[in-house]
Write an enzyme that holds these catalytic residues in place. Sequence first.
Site, mmCIF file in Angstrom:
data_model
loop_
_atom_site.group_PDB
_atom_site.id
_atom_site.type_symbol
_atom_site.label_atom_id
_atom_site.label_comp_id
_atom_site.label_asym_id
_atom_site.label_seq_id
_atom_site.Cartn_x
_atom_site.Cartn_y
_atom_site.Cartn_z
ATOM 1 N N ARG A 29 -37.202 -43.780 -41.606
ATOM 2 C CA ARG A 29 -37.981 -42.756 -42.297
ATOM 3 C C ARG A 29 -38.955 -43.380 -43.278
ATOM 4 O O ARG A 29 -40.058 -42.909 -43.458
ATOM 5 C CB ARG A 29 -37.048 -41.812 -43.077
ATOM 6 C CG ARG A 29 -36.191 -40.938 -42.216
ATOM 7 C CD ARG A 29 -35.194 -40.225 -43.061
ATOM 8 N NE ARG A 29 -34.355 -41.234 -43.707
ATOM 9 C CZ ARG A 29 -33.172 -41.020 -44.222
ATOM 10 N NH1 ARG A 29 -32.675 -39.822 -44.236
ATOM 11 N NH2 ARG A 29 -32.477 -41.984 -44.758
ATOM 12 N N SER A 68 -29.524 -36.048 -43.651
ATOM 13 C CA SER A 68 -28.403 -35.114 -43.550
ATOM 14 C C SER A 68 -27.918 -34.688 -44.927
ATOM 15 O O SER A 68 -27.586 -33.516 -45.140
ATOM 16 C CB SER A 68 -27.262 -35.744 -42.749
ATOM 17 O OG SER A 68 -27.654 -35.940 -41.406
ATOM 18 N N HIS A 121 -33.594 -36.329 -36.483
ATOM 19 C CA HIS A 121 -32.759 -36.927 -35.437
ATOM 20 C C HIS A 121 -33.219 -36.444 -34.060
ATOM 21 O O HIS A 121 -33.352 -37.236 -33.122
ATOM 22 C CB HIS A 121 -31.287 -36.516 -35.597
ATOM 23 C CG HIS A 121 -30.601 -37.055 -36.796
ATOM 24 N ND1 HIS A 121 -29.863 -36.252 -37.634
ATOM 25 C CD2 HIS A 121 -30.502 -38.302 -37.311
ATOM 26 C CE1 HIS A 121 -29.341 -36.980 -38.604
ATOM 27 N NE2 HIS A 121 -29.730 -38.237 -38.434
#
Length: 165
Positions: free
Chosen positions: A89, A127, A16
């Site tokens: 990603r 995450s 991020h």
Amino acid sequence: MKALYPGSFDPLTLGHLDLIERGSSLVEELIVAVLQNPGKSPAFSLDERLHQIRLSTDHLSNVSVISFDGLTVECARSNGTRLILRGLRAMSDFEYELQIAHTNRSLDPDFETVFLSTSAHYSFLSSSVVKEVARFGGSVEHMVPPVVAEDLMRFFNSAFHQPQR
């Protein structure tokens, strides 16, 4: 030109942060918008996530951090931007992100979504992966900013030491 980078950021990863740094070099102002999603139970409160991101981006003079709930297009509109930044990603992200971009344009055709690919060395990060590693005591210092690593250690240490009922 300014852009909105929305997400839940639970927690903020170095992937991020890479996108924030790179995105901020492309626009005059980048607004990191932290979603308060009542449908999710985040590890960190909204205030904790805002604090983590502000500390991690304080070296970027053109980045601001806000919170929002509701639709991303409404948040962008209320902050004076029609440009939404999203990260990719892998190809698996593209299908989902494209669907969201089309949905946002169906709500308002003036909105544009710009995709940035994550730097290759952060392409494995999410995450949920970070939380899983931290939950089992693994090192996350190479995955998250220092403040987040400290908060994760504190969070999971206190979770393991809760009295059993």
